[in-house]
Write a protein that holds these residues in place. Structure first.
Motif, mmCIF file in Angstrom:
data_model
loop_
_atom_site.group_PDB
_atom_site.id
_atom_site.type_symbol
_atom_site.label_atom_id
_atom_site.label_comp_id
_atom_site.label_asym_id
_atom_site.label_seq_id
_atom_site.Cartn_x
_atom_site.Cartn_y
_atom_site.Cartn_z
ATOM 1 N N GLU B 65 0.833 -1.207 0.000
ATOM 2 C CA GLU B 65 0.000 0.000 0.000
ATOM 3 C C GLU B 65 0.866 1.256 0.000
ATOM 4 N N VAL B 66 1.970 1.203 0.746
ATOM 5 C CA VAL B 66 2.892 2.342 0.770
ATOM 6 C C VAL B 66 3.438 2.596 -0.635
ATOM 7 N N VAL B 67 3.800 1.503 -1.327
ATOM 8 C CA VAL B 67 4.336 1.634 -2.686
ATOM 9 C C VAL B 67 3.301 2.301 -3.593
ATOM 10 N N ILE B 68 2.025 1.873 -3.436
ATOM 11 C CA ILE B 68 0.949 2.439 -4.268
ATOM 12 C C ILE B 68 0.836 3.942 -4.073
ATOM 13 N N LEU B 195 2.708 -6.617 -9.009
ATOM 14 C CA LEU B 195 4.060 -7.066 -8.680
ATOM 15 C C LEU B 195 4.051 -8.502 -8.168
ATOM 16 N N SER B 196 2.992 -8.875 -7.455
ATOM 17 C CA SER B 196 2.953 -10.234 -6.897
ATOM 18 C C SER B 196 2.080 -11.090 -7.794
ATOM 19 N N ARG B 202 -1.712 -5.136 -3.948
ATOM 20 C CA ARG B 202 -2.179 -4.214 -4.992
ATOM 21 C C ARG B 202 -1.052 -3.458 -5.695
ATOM 22 N N ALA B 203 0.167 -3.527 -5.118
ATOM 23 C CA ALA B 203 1.278 -2.770 -5.717
ATOM 24 C C ALA B 203 1.505 -3.232 -7.157
ATOM 25 N N ASN B 204 1.796 -2.258 -8.053
ATOM 26 C CA ASN B 204 1.945 -2.625 -9.458
ATOM 27 C C ASN B 204 3.197 -2.010 -10.059
ATOM 28 N N ALA B 205 3.387 -2.307 -11.330
ATOM 29 C CA ALA B 205 4.632 -1.958 -11.999
ATOM 30 C C ALA B 205 4.834 -0.461 -12.175
ATOM 31 N N SER B 206 3.836 0.344 -11.846
ATOM 32 C CA SER B 206 4.006 1.783 -12.046
ATOM 33 C C SER B 206 5.159 2.329 -11.218
ATOM 34 N N PRO B 273 -4.632 0.984 -8.705
ATOM 35 C CA PRO B 273 -5.534 0.582 -7.616
ATOM 36 C C PRO B 273 -7.014 0.838 -7.909
ATOM 37 N N ILE B 274 -7.355 1.823 -8.758
ATOM 38 C CA ILE B 274 -8.778 2.138 -8.939
ATOM 39 C C ILE B 274 -9.395 1.259 -10.025
ATOM 40 N N GLY B 275 -8.753 1.217 -11.219
ATOM 41 C CA GLY B 275 -9.229 0.307 -12.259
ATOM 42 C C GLY B 275 -10.429 0.799 -13.045
#
Lengths: 307, 362
Positions: B65-68, B195-196, B202-206, B273-275
């Motif tokens: 979540e911090v990464v997001i 990422l996972s 929820r963290a992603n490649a952004s 995260p929103i989509g």
């Protein structure tokens, strides 16, 4: 139709009031060479606090009184940063503004979406019964009269009094003012406090008299519009009053357009004051000479007496 | 009056150590300040601090979540800092984020069944161009009409919000969405890959995009002539114009860069995260990023650290709002406090307070 016109002309005085109060506060601050960008946050905090206190105690005077105290306290933080620590005025104003926005959420957290009755407007005897002019001019709230009186007194202060001229020198040539023996920092401090009290009153008026209620985001950029009005009025109080009245009418435009039966998306009507602010700002700023003649020379620059 | 007896004198040498001291002192003051705030709000001060700063790092989910939250903060701050260094005051990142997101969302909303892997790159490009164009309005009005970019970008924030509300209630609304003002869900090709592998986080490649662009920002401000002249333009406008670098060009470049970065951050939200497109896209990232930019000393590396710190606080505050009944306004108050303390500590490091002797004044 006549009723609609009278409604807009009279209502514009009411919607102009918070803009005018805050803009008159800001023009005094800017006249001393200080740019205070915390107006929006100050107004939001004041609005939340005034509503909370008035709702709880039923005493609107107490609400306004406490707002004045809190605005002064918040403006002292800005003063310490800008006058004491010589910090960048733009960022300091934003910092205190963000603080004010946060505090508004705190003060209003138990009052979200509550409303209350608006206090009765002042009916000036005889005058208020005049046709057309009566409802437009003489059935306003006392704060509205105060706001327009403040604009006039501020004009008078700068144009006609010795203290007003000294204040202007502080904004134009702080080093000269200092060498003449005037306390630049102290004058700037008083101006900042005055500005904070005025934007506080503007916020308090918005949440207790104009639309008596609180919800997060109630001020909705009116502090920024007030800030822009100073440029629009080229730092002249009477022109600022005129501009505030125009924008007051614009803020009412939504209701007026509905009354005529046209269907316009509400988002377009809500955007209109912001779009107009940009257009008017560009039109006024375009005249570089006008700005140079009227903008305080030292605006945005800190002054350190020891230099 | 007491004020007149003290003065600030600029220190002759400001060491690197003392520059590093600024964020540290700010951090400590902010900790103390937030403990006072917690106490005032009736929460246990130490427990509140734990929630705010340690809890966000205590589990894989929270770190994700911090990464997001760090991604948009860092991205926007990198863009803004380039402008702030040149004394171009773009306060409109929030609006640029919104416009970037809205423009990019048109692609997946138009082709919700698409499986074309070029969709995300197209959205990124669209978002950056739209954000830059939105900021470009301010640049145009500043360079042609001398209109204050502060006021224009602020007003553009409000207008951007209304554009979003209009579109999400009209053309971009999900026709099957009942009365909810939101778009259809985006297809997988419109989303940053997670990422996972298991999809639990929820963290992603952004975040990789953010890191890459931070490196690019570092190279730009330290290694290129254009980045250097922007800095000089802010510090010494006459020297910069002597060197043939116009102030007008600086306004354009910095606003376009800031707008593109904020637009990209907007894409990161809807494609992350929103989509989908919805009325709230950002919890004030555009404003918080101003604080991140300054807390990071307007330096790309400092901004990486400051953005991570601010993201930790966001996640910690979210948790504390849900569990400990902390008011939702608390993180905003904290942000304001951090900036106030930063400005104060900055002054204390760069100036000395000296007492003026009465005879010295005369």
């Amino acid at each position: 139709m006549t009723d609609t016109i009278i409604f807009v002309l009279a209502g514009a005085f009411a919607t102009a009031t918070p803009l005018l109060l805050a803009a008159i506060g800001e023009v005094v601050v800017e006249k001393t060479g200080v740019m205070n960008l915390s107006v929006e946050g100050m107004m939001a905090f004041a609005a939340a606090m005034a509503f909370a206190v008035t709702y709880q105690t039923g005493n609107i005077v107490l609400g306004f009184g406490l707002v004045v105290g809190a605005s002064v306290a918040l403006s002292l933080i800005f003063s310490i940063l800008v006058l004491g620590f010589s910090a960048n005025q733009i960022i300091s104003g934003l910092a205190v503004g963000i603080l004010g926005l946060g505090l508004s959420g705190l003060a209003g957290r138990n009052f979200e979406n509550l409303t209350m009755m608006a206090p009765a407007n002042l009916l000036l005897p005889v005058l208020s019964d005049l046709p057309v002019v009566g409802p437009i001019l003489f059935r306003q709230n006392v704060v509205t009269y105060f706001a327009f009186a403040a604009a006039f007194l501020t004009w008078w202060f700068f144009a006609r009094t010795r203290h007003g001229r000294i204040t202007k020198v502080v904004g134009e040539e702080p080093a000269v003012a200092h060498n003449l023996g005037f306390a630049v920092i102290r004058i700037r401090l008083f101006a900042i406090i005055f500005g904070a009290v005025m934007s506080g009153l503007g916020g308090a008026y918005a949440s207790t008299i104009l639309t008596p209620g609180w919800s997060d985001g109630l001020i909705a950029g009116r502090g920024w519009i007030a800030f822009a009005l100073v440029v629009f009025g080229t730092w002249r109080p009477l022109r600022i009053a005129f501009g505030a009245y125009l924008f007051g009418a614009l803020l009412l435009g939504d209701l007026a357009v509905q009354a005529t039966g046209f269907s316009v998306p509400p988002q377009i009507m809500t955007s209109l004051p912001y779009i107009m602010t940009i257009v008017v700002l560009a039109a006024v700023s375009r005249n570089a000479l006008l700005i140079r003649l009227n903008a305080p020379v030292s605006l945005g620059q800190n002054f350190r007496p020891s230099k | 009056m007491m004020l007149n007896r003290y003065a600030l004198v600029q220190r002759n040498e400001v060491s690197l150590k003392s520059i590093m001291l600024v964020p540290l002192v700010t951090f400590i003051l902010a900790l103390l300040g937030s403990m006072v705030l917690f106490g005032f709000l009736g929460a246990p001060p130490l427990g509140g601090l734990y929630r705010l700063l340690i809890d966000p790092l205590s589990s894989a989910y929270n770190i994700s979540e911090v990464v997001i939250k760090a991604a948009p903060l860092i991205l926007i701050a990198q863009g803004l800092a380039i402008g702030f260094r040149a004394k171009v005051w773009n306060i409109g990142a929030e609006g640029q984020l919104i416009i970037g997101a809205v423009a990019a969302s048109v692609i997946p909303i138009t082709y919700p069944e698409s499986q074309n892997v070029l969709m995300l790159p197209a959205m990124i490009l669209t978002g950056m161009i739209a954000g830059a164009a939105w900021a470009g309005i301010a640049a145009m009005l500043k360079t042609r009409f001398n209109a204050s970019e502060i006021i224009v970008t602020l007003m553009l924030n409000q207008i951007a919000m209304q554009i979003l509300y209009f579109l999400i209630n009209g053309p971009l609304k999900d026709p099957m969405g009942f009365s909810y003002p939101q778009s259809v869900s985006f297809p997988p090709v419109a989303m940053y890959p997670l990422l996972s592998g298991d999809g639990m986080l929820r963290a992603n490649a952004s975040i990789f995009v953010v890191i890459l662009l931070s490196i690019a920002a570092l190279i730009y401000v330290t290694r290129t002539f254009s980045g250097y002249t922007l800095l000089v333009g802010g510090l010494a406008p006459s020297a910069a114009s002597y060197a043939g670098f116009s102030a007008q060009k600086a306004v354009w470049i910095t606003l376009l860069i800031g707008g593109a970065a904020a637009g990209l951050a907007g894409v990161g939200e809807i494609a992350g995260p929103i989509g989908r497109l919805q009325p709230t896209l950002s919890p004030g990232y555009g404003f918080a990023a101003i604080i991140v930019a300054f807390l990071g000393g307007l330096h790309p590396v400092g901004i990486l650290l400051a953005g991570t710190f601010m993201a930790i606080v966001y996640v910690g505050a979210d948790g504390a709002i849900i569990d400990a009944g902390l008011p939702p306004a608390a993180p905003v108050i904290f942000q304001g406090m951090v900036l106030v303390f930063y400005l104060a500590s900055f002054a204390l490091v760069h100036y000395r307070i000296v007492r003026i002797q009465p005879e010295a004044r005369a």
